[in-house]
Design a protein around this motif. Structure first.
Motif, mmCIF file in Angstrom:
data_model
loop_
_atom_site.group_PDB
_atom_site.id
_atom_site.type_symbol
_atom_site.label_atom_id
_atom_site.label_comp_id
_atom_site.label_asym_id
_atom_site.label_seq_id
_atom_site.Cartn_x
_atom_site.Cartn_y
_atom_site.Cartn_z
ATOM 1 N N ILE A 192 13.083 10.636 -11.447
ATOM 2 C CA ILE A 192 11.880 11.101 -12.130
ATOM 3 C C ILE A 192 11.644 9.503 -12.347
ATOM 4 N N ALA A 193 10.401 9.277 -11.790
ATOM 5 C CA ALA A 193 9.915 7.652 -12.349
ATOM 6 C C ALA A 193 8.414 7.934 -13.300
ATOM 7 N N ASP A 194 8.550 7.005 -14.025
ATOM 8 C CA ASP A 194 8.124 7.069 -15.148
ATOM 9 C C ASP A 194 6.584 5.983 -14.727
ATOM 10 N N GLY A 195 6.042 6.022 -13.796
ATOM 11 C CA GLY A 195 5.133 4.765 -13.426
ATOM 12 C C GLY A 195 4.696 4.084 -13.551
ATOM 13 N N ARG A 196 5.643 3.534 -13.938
ATOM 14 C CA ARG A 196 5.374 1.359 -14.832
ATOM 15 C C ARG A 196 5.465 1.213 -13.142
ATOM 16 N N ALA A 197 5.623 0.895 -12.268
ATOM 17 C CA ALA A 197 5.925 0.850 -10.916
ATOM 18 C C ALA A 197 4.469 1.345 -9.912
ATOM 19 N N PHE A 198 3.658 2.525 -11.335
ATOM 20 C CA PHE A 198 2.612 2.554 -9.904
ATOM 21 C C PHE A 198 1.755 1.550 -10.116
ATOM 22 N N ARG A 199 1.050 1.690 -8.761
ATOM 23 C CA ARG A 199 -0.660 0.537 -9.102
ATOM 24 C C ARG A 199 -1.221 1.753 -8.543
ATOM 25 N N GLU A 200 -3.090 1.363 -7.790
ATOM 26 C CA GLU A 200 -3.741 2.265 -7.700
ATOM 27 C C GLU A 200 -3.549 3.498 -6.956
ATOM 28 N N PRO A 201 -4.023 4.914 -6.993
ATOM 29 C CA PRO A 201 -3.901 5.690 -6.177
ATOM 30 C C PRO A 201 -4.340 6.024 -5.213
ATOM 31 N N PHE A 202 -3.934 5.585 -3.429
ATOM 32 C CA PHE A 202 -4.262 5.723 -2.459
ATOM 33 C C PHE A 202 -4.496 7.626 -2.622
ATOM 34 N N LEU A 203 -4.292 8.678 -2.771
ATOM 35 C CA LEU A 203 -4.043 9.999 -2.420
ATOM 36 C C LEU A 203 -4.122 10.638 -4.315
ATOM 37 N N ALA A 204 -4.877 11.186 -4.754
ATOM 38 C CA ALA A 204 -5.066 12.032 -5.257
ATOM 39 C C ALA A 204 -5.258 13.770 -5.573
ATOM 40 N N PRO A 205 -4.152 14.470 -6.600
ATOM 41 C CA PRO A 205 -4.765 15.939 -6.218
ATOM 42 C C PRO A 205 -5.906 16.154 -6.046
ATOM 43 N N GLY A 206 -6.916 16.063 -6.443
ATOM 44 C CA GLY A 206 -7.699 16.470 -6.575
ATOM 45 C C GLY A 206 -8.634 16.149 -4.248
ATOM 46 N N GLU A 207 -7.976 15.453 -3.744
ATOM 47 C CA GLU A 207 -8.381 15.408 -2.453
ATOM 48 C C GLU A 207 -7.750 15.390 -1.565
ATOM 49 N N LEU A 208 -6.302 16.371 -1.826
ATOM 50 C CA LEU A 208 -5.584 17.606 -1.096
ATOM 51 C C LEU A 208 -6.341 18.441 -0.576
ATOM 52 N N PRO A 209 -5.891 19.206 0.775
ATOM 53 C CA PRO A 209 -6.521 20.418 0.973
ATOM 54 C C PRO A 209 -5.912 21.487 -0.203
ATOM 55 N N PRO A 210 -6.518 21.825 -0.242
ATOM 56 C CA PRO A 210 -6.080 23.908 -1.260
ATOM 57 C C PRO A 210 -4.534 24.210 -1.014
ATOM 58 N N ALA A 211 -3.952 24.568 -1.460
ATOM 59 C CA ALA A 211 -2.204 25.733 -1.394
ATOM 60 C C ALA A 211 -2.969 26.647 -1.054
ATOM 61 N N PRO A 212 -2.793 27.071 0.226
ATOM 62 C CA PRO A 212 -2.297 28.531 0.958
ATOM 63 C C PRO A 212 -2.425 29.353 -0.004
ATOM 64 N N ASP A 213 -3.148 30.426 0.386
ATOM 65 C CA ASP A 213 -3.663 31.499 -0.310
ATOM 66 C C ASP A 213 -2.678 32.614 -0.703
ATOM 67 N N ALA A 214 -2.280 33.643 -1.966
ATOM 68 C CA ALA A 214 -1.526 34.811 -0.597
ATOM 69 C C ALA A 214 -1.778 35.607 -0.216
ATOM 70 N N GLU A 215 -2.865 35.780 0.288
ATOM 71 C CA GLU A 215 -3.148 36.366 1.301
ATOM 72 C C GLU A 215 -3.334 35.640 2.580
ATOM 73 N N ALA A 216 -3.494 34.442 2.640
ATOM 74 C CA ALA A 216 -3.615 33.878 4.352
ATOM 75 C C ALA A 216 -1.047 33.751 3.909
ATOM 76 N N LEU A 217 -1.125 34.167 3.179
ATOM 77 C CA LEU A 217 0.377 33.928 4.138
ATOM 78 C C LEU A 217 0.989 35.461 3.795
ATOM 79 N N ALA A 218 1.136 36.245 3.606
ATOM 80 C CA ALA A 218 1.018 37.789 2.942
ATOM 81 C C ALA A 218 1.634 37.775 4.537
ATOM 82 N N VAL A 219 3.134 39.289 4.534
ATOM 83 C CA VAL A 219 3.357 39.701 5.865
ATOM 84 C C VAL A 219 2.634 39.939 6.327
ATOM 85 N N PRO A 220 2.136 39.597 7.902
ATOM 86 C CA PRO A 220 1.302 40.764 8.375
ATOM 87 C C PRO A 220 2.318 42.698 8.958
ATOM 88 N N GLY A 221 1.581 42.980 8.691
ATOM 89 C CA GLY A 221 1.627 44.349 9.299
ATOM 90 C C GLY A 221 2.283 45.213 10.290
#
Length: 593
Positions: A99-128
């Motif tokens: 667990i980090a308290d963030g005091r050592a953090f400086r500017e972000p190099f990658l924010a959550p909104g810049e990351l690719p979306p998590a895969p949805d359930a349909e894409a990860l469903a087990v194929p028949g």
């Protein structure tokens, strides 16, 4: 199925972060779970995007050290701890995550909104079946990406910052783990002072790591993981024994409550562990403490070899033999004696050292009560032969002896010490056989640690008159009596039955335990040492006994470097004075297997 499992892991990992950060209490501290740090932004960006395929809340920040951290969050402190624990247990993040308290953090190099979306359930469903390629077997799992390589550890500065987030109970647990493995011996107080730092450095050195005295998150996790597994194996658990007024940690996986036998609470071996625990609790004063100290050393579960220490307020007894080891500790406070005993096989020393550490650090007498001696009925025979259900250790045989110098050397019969594994004088003093004369049937003993006998024998230098009264001081019943007794008779002849010049014949009924005791004349001078009764086909009357003549005894003592004392007085002593002399110069000689 593998894709479905990955989806479920992703879904489970996402649940703790379902509430957006802005929905948290404004006054709540925001923290992150730091899962990696990379030296370059490019490496960190690549790893962060890989993690984002599983976790929806990955972010990245440049650290004050110049490295780049990959984190999950932010969360409230309690949520972050739960998230860290859950993900570590699931094996989804590196073991050195913290667990980090963030005091050592400086500017972000990658924010959550810049990351690719998590895969949805349909894409990860087990194929028949209709979705599977015709040439792919139904039971062939899809290939998985290799697990990340071992990660770089924290720098000392980073380790100190992550350590600062530990709460008091977590700090105490680290101290307890260091103590468990033998690196820490002070109080479990959660304060990381010089002693704790030194123990951390010692643990690091033992692990082949740099001895900084500051455990990194990875090292803390490894130490606590080993500690937890070791405790689980032994089943260490705090037991509160209300009847005895004792609270202590016991290895419940190895022992189970058996019975009360005051002053003991017995915990018997479980599943053939070979481990026993006894809690000790009884009312008493200093005299009772000293008595208990002596009595416990007669038990089979307390081997005679080992360190002993006793003060006015307590004692410790360590016993060890080839087949048995035990540790006993008792304290006197407020008119109560309380303590514990751990018994084990020497082959289990490593585990038992840890169990003993846990028992020592957790032992807490409480309340103003002790075990009621009348809570369990025992017959008089049980009380004589047993101590609260414990077998009393007994010697193979016991004979008598004569103190012949001020440091406790003892003259006795050769038969008394033949084939003994060990020999003791007066029950508790270890002794060595330093000389034997098998022809005369005599042996000389020296105590391992010098003794101070009350009386040293004085030998008669002239022949006694035939028919004169004599007395033998000895232990006719061995260990059964606490002091020697006198048996009276008379001098019948100055030789043996076949003319042996070194023997004196007595008209006196003796028992085997008397053998080796002094034969005294009326003045208290020694005119012989009683020899063992004859065994074999010849049967002599009960009132016929024999003693080695004083000249034979003094000659052998001089050869062994002991200058025998010569009797000076010739007047008859009062009976009580003769008893006092005989009691003071007669030793109990015990032969143990």
């Amino acid at each position: 199925m593998m894709k479905q499992a990955i989806f479920l892991l992703w879904l489970g990992a996402a649940l703790p972060a379902a509430a957006p950060v802005w929905a948290q209490e404004q006054s709540e501290t925001r923290v992150w779970v730091q899962i990696e740090a990379r030296p370059t932004e490019a490496e960190a960006d690549e790893r962060a995007r890989a993690y984002a395929e599983v976790f929806p809340d990955v972010a990245g920040y440049r650290l004050s050290s110049g490295w780049y951290a990959i984190v999950l969050g932010p969360y409230g402190t309690d949520v972050a701890r739960l998230r860290l624990q859950d993900l570590l247990e699931a094996g989804m993040i590196p073991r050195d995550s913290f667990i980090a308290d963030g005091r050592a953090f400086r500017e972000p190099f990658l924010a959550p909104g810049e990351l690719p979306p998590a895969p949805d359930a349909e894409a990860l469903a087990v194929p028949g079946p209709e979705m599977l390629p015709e040439d792919e077997p139904l039971d062939a799992p899809p290939a998985l990406e290799a697990a990340p390589a071992p990660l770089p550890d924290e720098t000392p500065a980073e380790a100190r910052r992550s350590e600062a987030l530990l709460i008091a109970s977590e700090r105490q647990e680290l101290q307890a783990a260091l103590q468990w493995f033998g690196f820490y011996g002070a109080a479990i107080d959660g304060a990381f002072g010089p002693g704790t730092r030194a123990s951390m450095a010692a643990w690091q050195a033992a692990e082949g790591a740099e001895a900084t005295g500051i455990l990194t998150a990875r090292q803390r996790a490894e130490l606590l993981d080993r500690y937890g597994r070791a405790q689980a194996e032994l089943g260490l658990e705090t037991v509160t024994e209300d009847e005895a007024g004792i609270r202590i940690t016991l290895p419940i996986a190895l022992v189970a409550f058996d019975r009360y036998d005051p002053p003991f609470v017995h915990y018997a071996p479980k599943d053939g562990s070979g481990v026993q625990v006894m809690l000790i609790s009884e009312p008493g004063d200093r005299g009772a403490l000293y008595g208990l100290y002596d009595i416990l050393q007669t038990l089979e579960v307390v081997p005679p070899e080992g360190t002993r220490s006793r003060t006015e307020t307590g004692f410790t007894i360590e016993g060890r033999s080839a087949d048995l080891a035990s540790y006993t500790h008792v304290e006197l406070a407020g008119g109560l004696l309380k303590g514990y005993m751990l018994v084990w096989h020497p082959g289990d020393d490593e585990r038992m050292a840890r169990v003993l550490t846990a028992m020592q650090s957790s032992f807490r007498p409480f309340g103003d009560r002790a075990l009621d001696p009348g809570m369990v009925e025992m017959t008089e025979e049980q009380r004589r032969g047993m101590l609260a259900g414990l077998e009393v250790r007994k010697p193979r045989q016991s004979r008598s002896g004569i103190f012949v110098d001020p440091k406790g050397a003892v003259l006795t019969t050769a038969e008394a010490v033949a084939g003994c594994g060990r020999v003791t004088i007066d029950r508790e003093h270890e002794a060595k056989v330093v000389a034997t004369d098998t022809a005369l049937g005599m042996a000389l003993l020296r105590p391992v640690h010098p003794m101070a006998p009350r009386v040293t024998a004085s030998f008669r230098s002239t022949e006694a008159r035939l028919g004169s009264p004599v007395a033998v001081a000895g232990y006719p019943y061995g260990e059964a009596l606490p002091a020697p007794t006198l048996t009276f008779g008379a001098l019948d002849a100055l030789t043996g039955l076949e003319g042996e010049a070194d023997l004196r014949r007595l008209r006196l009924a003796s028992r085997p335990g008397d053998a080796g005791g002094p034969v005294l004349d009326g003045s208290g001078a020694v005119l012989g040492m009683l020899v063992a009764p004859e065994t074999g086909e010849r049967r002599l009357p009960d009132e016929v006994s024999f003693a080695l003549a004083p000249a034979a005894l003094t000659a052998r003592l001089s050869e062994a470097g002991i200058e025998p004392r010569r009797a000076e007085g010739s007047g008859a002593l009062a009976p009580e004075d003769l008893v006092r002399l005989g009691d003071g110069m007669t030793a109990l000689v015990s032969c143990w297997d």
